[in-house]
Scaffold this active site. Structure first.
Site, PDB file in Angstrom:
ATOM      1  N   CYS A  12      65.689  54.920  37.824  1.00  0.00           N
ATOM      2  CA  CYS A  12      65.072  53.859  38.627  1.00  0.00           C
ATOM      3  C   CYS A  12      66.014  52.669  38.734  1.00  0.00           C
ATOM      4  O   CYS A  12      66.182  52.092  39.806  1.00  0.00           O
ATOM      5  CB  CYS A  12      63.779  53.380  37.978  1.00  0.00           C
ATOM      6  SG  CYS A  12      62.677  54.676  37.466  1.00  0.00           S
ATOM      7  N   ASP A  17      31.931  34.574  37.399  1.00  0.00           N
ATOM      8  CA  ASP A  17      31.975  34.861  35.970  1.00  0.00           C
ATOM      9  C   ASP A  17      32.805  33.848  35.192  1.00  0.00           C
ATOM     10  O   ASP A  17      32.783  33.849  33.969  1.00  0.00           O
ATOM     11  CB  ASP A  17      32.608  36.248  35.714  1.00  0.00           C
ATOM     12  CG  ASP A  17      31.867  37.332  36.439  1.00  0.00           C
ATOM     13  OD1 ASP A  17      30.634  37.305  36.396  1.00  0.00           O
ATOM     14  OD2 ASP A  17      32.520  38.189  37.050  1.00  0.00           O
ATOM     15  N   ASP A  72      29.973  42.203  33.742  1.00  0.00           N
ATOM     16  CA  ASP A  72      29.648  41.863  35.113  1.00  0.00           C
ATOM     17  C   ASP A  72      29.616  43.196  35.863  1.00  0.00           C
ATOM     18  O   ASP A  72      30.185  44.177  35.401  1.00  0.00           O
ATOM     19  CB  ASP A  72      30.751  40.937  35.646  1.00  0.00           C
ATOM     20  CG  ASP A  72      30.703  40.806  37.148  1.00  0.00           C
ATOM     21  OD1 ASP A  72      29.630  40.475  37.659  1.00  0.00           O
ATOM     22  OD2 ASP A  72      31.737  41.036  37.794  1.00  0.00           O
ATOM     23  N   CYS A 101      62.752  54.108  34.199  1.00  0.00           N
ATOM     24  CA  CYS A 101      63.781  54.975  33.632  1.00  0.00           C
ATOM     25  C   CYS A 101      65.173  54.559  34.112  1.00  0.00           C
ATOM     26  O   CYS A 101      65.311  53.664  34.936  1.00  0.00           O
ATOM     27  CB  CYS A 101      63.528  56.425  34.027  1.00  0.00           C
ATOM     28  SG  CYS A 101      63.567  56.638  35.803  1.00  0.00           S
ATOM     29  N   ASP A 144      35.175  39.620  36.381  1.00  0.00           N
ATOM     30  CA  ASP A 144      36.337  39.439  37.239  1.00  0.00           C
ATOM     31  C   ASP A 144      36.153  38.352  38.284  1.00  0.00           C
ATOM     32  O   ASP A 144      37.117  37.875  38.858  1.00  0.00           O
ATOM     33  CB  ASP A 144      36.675  40.749  37.951  1.00  0.00           C
ATOM     34  CG  ASP A 144      35.737  41.014  39.098  1.00  0.00           C
ATOM     35  OD1 ASP A 144      34.525  40.769  38.924  1.00  0.00           O
ATOM     36  OD2 ASP A 144      36.201  41.428  40.156  1.00  0.00           O
TER      37      ASP A 144
END
Lengths: 52, 732
Positions: B50, B635, B449, B47, B631
């Site tokens: 910020c 894999d 996985d 925003c 992940d």
């Protein structure tokens, strides 16, 4: 028809002005952070004394 | 088509010399002053407040010359000579914003920016020219005659010819490349139409003809460039986010030298080097432990969810995580020889096999461009034979080319892909590959996985009941003292139950075993079974033991926490009639338990990385299009082998590289939603093809019959482009 001699250059000139403004904005990196620029205007940080 | 076009974009002269000069000047300035700029990633800013907060706190920090937040990229660039990211991160974190260092070398933002500005510049010029020519054309269409019409044509030509030469450059160069390789891409008919339309218009203007197509040529450039820009934007956003993920991991190792520890890049490690590994750090190379004892989390490599005890002599592989104690490791294989690099080679092999996928756009253009050329040539031939008037015949052929030119076709795919990936991006999914969305739409089997994908890879206490009420403050005090994942899970569970920690004396962590302390003269301990004299047995769950100094130690069981949305996601996938499989490297009882909980009928445990890849290949051989969600390093090969793949942002770099889509949030539900969205996106693309084809079917007979006027060409072109774009925006 003489009016064309004035109107055509005028319309071309106005369009060219727009093009120049676009090129200037592009060069000034004003399209780098569209989201941030849209929000920055809401901040009152530099309202009273513009950023040096 | 557009992929190649974008790559070759770099080779050409830029449309905006100043845009090239500015980053270059910056780079030179940066090189002189050393590393003056620090780039931090700020994932939580959103925003106006910020932006101001971060800039204010950084600008006040001594030594900072200028700080500028970019909200679109969620980054802050700090110009602070002599300051490092380590000094600036606490400043930003002190006001409550998360900040990470980004490796500026890994961000090739300036090159991508230049490409984007280049296309924007061409769109701007084409847009300007189009508007001016339209003003003149409207006058011609509404009946300007003789000298006036000629003058308007001349002025239009003076604007259009340089514009087409400049704005059409991306199409010309890409068409030339396609021709040199003996192919007919979408850009060949586009270029031909541009050149022919300009040439015939100049000829007609010279001979005071009725029809000039300058407006059509420029309009074509304008709409097609917009399609190309959308295409570029989608890629650029995905690439910059993917680069950011890579830039977040600055790979360093701490090498032990006679003069003390020195941080070195992982690439410079050599076999025989001694490196120090802090608790919580990822192991950077293969090797064996020289000193120290600890526990090792192997879940990313093998899928095992229970940490392994580690002592001198144990072999470690790159990618594992050291949990409790500091270790000194002797490197045995680094860089190209490490197990990580061997897996990467596997991935590269699998990916090259998948590179042959042709997207809908390519398939359409393969059908379309020969047809267009044939049609134009036939109408030229027909009219020439019938009338023996080459001027008329060329005029008709040009009109056919302009009318059939794939203006809407060029927008049909990019507009939908942009809308769809924008929607997915908001749901936390990042598309890395252009054709991933189309491949996602074809998926009929989903392979998951377990560790780190369906589960968080973070343990969770099964129940607090085994701990007596009076022992809970003690357990909390012990658990707080350790950063071991099981201790942290215990701490969290006790805190949620409203427990206050007891005061313990002499609290110390025994690396690789547990944590011990003294309470009212009694020794209390929390740790591994063998350290406390208990039997772990062959239980399926990870467990930690609590000894209160008297009586038998208490067994505390932990299960792996399910990823939020995992149940809903699997349910939705099964409900949609797709096959769901679970392949895990973990032990059978744990996998079986999870599969039953989620209702997955097909599961396999103890699967090696190669078997996973083989399983995916088998699915492909059965004619199924499999989506792999995973992940870990184990894999990676499977991710690359699958028809399309997704990995969570918490995955290893290698896994993220191998997958087409990265899931940014922790929720799994977007995966199921993405499959539905991909299907409706594919439907929209096909509808768009139908729409643009529909306009052609109506207009082409007029063009061939010789009735086409520049007004008709302009109307057909803009109407079809607008309706295609609107249809893309309808995507939900």
């Amino acid at each position: 028809m003489q009016i064309l001699g004035i109107l055509i250059p005028v319309s071309l000139g106005l369009g060219g002005l727009g093009l120049l403004a676009f090129i200037w904005a592009l060069r000034g990196r004003q399209y780098e952070d569209p989201k941030g620029d849209a929000r920055r205007i809401l901040s009152s940080e530099w309202d009273d004394h513009p950023k040096p | 088509m557009s992929d190649a076009a974008l790559h070759d974009h770099d080779g050409r002269l830029s449309a905006c010399p100043a845009c090239d000069a500015a980053p270059l000047a910056q780079r030179i300035a940066g090189a002189k002053g050393g590393q003056a700029e620090v780039i931090l990633s700020l994932p939580t800013i959103h925003c106006a407040t910020c932006i101001t907060d971060v800039e204010r706190v950084l600008n006040r920090h001594p030594g900072v010359r200028e700080a500028r937040v970019n909200l679109t990229l969620r980054r802050v660039t700090v110009d602070a000579p002599g300051l490092t990211a380590e000094e600036l991160i606490p400043v930003v974190e002190s006001i409550g914003y998360e900040a990470h260092e980004l490796d500026p070398a890994a961000l090739s933002a300036s090159a991508a920016d230049r490409q984007g500005r280049d296309i924007l510049m061409r769109i701007g010029v084409a847009g300007f020219a189009m508007m001016n020519i339209m003003i003149l054309s409207v006058a011609v269409w509404s009946g300007a005659e003789d000298a006036t019409r000629d003058m308007f044509h001349w002025i239009s030509g003076a604007i259009a010819l340089p514009t087409v030469a400049f704005a059409g450059q991306p199409f010309f160069s890409s068409a030339w490349r396609a021709l040199r390789h003996g192919r007919l891409g979408m850009d060949v008919p586009i270029s031909l139409a541009l050149v022919l339309a300009s040439a015939i218009s100049v000829y007609e203007t010279l001979h005071s003809g009725h029809h000039a197509y300058f407006d059509a040529a420029v309009m074509l450039c304008f709409f097609l460039l917009i399609g190309r820009y959308l295409d570029y934007r989608t890629r650029a956003v995905a690439r910059s986010a993917a680069e950011e993920l890579t830039a977040l991991e600055v790979p360093r190792a701490f090498r032990i030298t006679p003069t003390g520890d020195e941080p070195v890049p992982v690439a410079e490690l050599r076999p025989g080097d001694l490196i120090r590994i802090r608790p919580g750090a990822r192991i950077p190379a293969d090797g064996e432990i020289a000193e120290g004892s600890s526990e090792i989390d192997r879940s990313l490599l093998t899928g095992e969810s229970i940490p392994v005890a580690a002592g001198p002599g144990l072999a470690l592989s790159a990618g594992e995580v050291n949990l409790t104690g500091p270790l000194v490791m002797r490197v045995t294989a680094a860089g190209r020889d490490s197990s990580l690099a061997r897996l990467t080679a596997l991935v590269a092999a699998a990916e090259s096999a998948r590179g042959h996928y042709t997207g809908l756009a390519d398939r359409a253009s393969r059908l379309y461009s020969p047809l267009v050329h044939l049609l134009a040539f036939c109408s030229f031939l027909g009219w020439y034979l019938a009338t023996r008037d080459p001027r008329l015949a060329v005029n008709v052929a040009a009109a056919v080319l302009i009318i059939t030119c794939p203006c809407a076709l060029g927008l049909a795919v990019p507009a939908v892909i942009t809308a769809a990936s924008g929607r997915l991006f908001r749901r936390g999914m990042l598309i890395k590959d252009g054709t991933a969305l189309e491949r996602l739409a074809e998926v009929d089997a989903v392979v998951f996985d377990k560790t780190g994908t369906l589960t968080m890879g973070v343990p969770q206490l099964v129940s607090l009941d085994p701990i007596p009420m009076d022992a809970r403050p003690l357990a909390l005090a012990l658990a707080q003292g350790s950063s071991h994942p099981l201790s942290q899970a215990l701490t969290q569970a006790l805190r949620e139950a409203g427990t206050e920690p007891a005061a313990l004396a002499d609290l110390r962590e025994v690396p690789g075993h547990g944590i011990a302390g003294t309470w009212q003269g009694r020794a209390v301990r929390l740790g591994r079974a063998d350290w406390l004299g208990a039997e772990h047995g062959d239980a399926t769950l990870s467990a930690s033991w609590l000894s209160l100094g008297q009586g038998a130690p208490i067994r505390l069981e932990f299960s792996d926490r399910l990823r939020p949305g995992a149940e809903a996601c699997v349910e939705r996938l099964l409900g949609s009639g797709r096959r769901v499989l679970l392949l895990s490297g973990d032990a059978a009882p744990v996998v079986c338990d999870l599969a039953r909980r989620l209702g997955i009928a097909e599961w396999r445990a103890g699967v090696t990385p190669l078997e996973k890849a083989q399983a995916l290949r088998d699915l492909g051989a059965q004619g199924l299009h499999a989506l792999m969600v995973g992940d870990g390093l184990n894999d990676t090969a499977a991710l690359a082998e699958a028809h399309v793949s997704i990995s969570p942002a918490s995955a290893l770099d290698a896994a993220r590289t191998a997958s087409d889509i990265v899931l940014m949030g922790s929720d799994l539900v977007p995966v199921a939603e993405a499959l539905d969205l991909a299907r409706s996106a594919r439907r929209r693309i096909k509808e768009n093809f139908a729409i643009s084809l529909g306009y052609n079917v109506v207009a082409v007979p007029f063009a061939i019959a010789g009735f086409a006027t520049p007004l008709m060409a302009a109307l057909a072109m803009s109407l079809s482009s607008i309706s295609v774009t609107l249809n893309a925006l309808r995507l939900r």
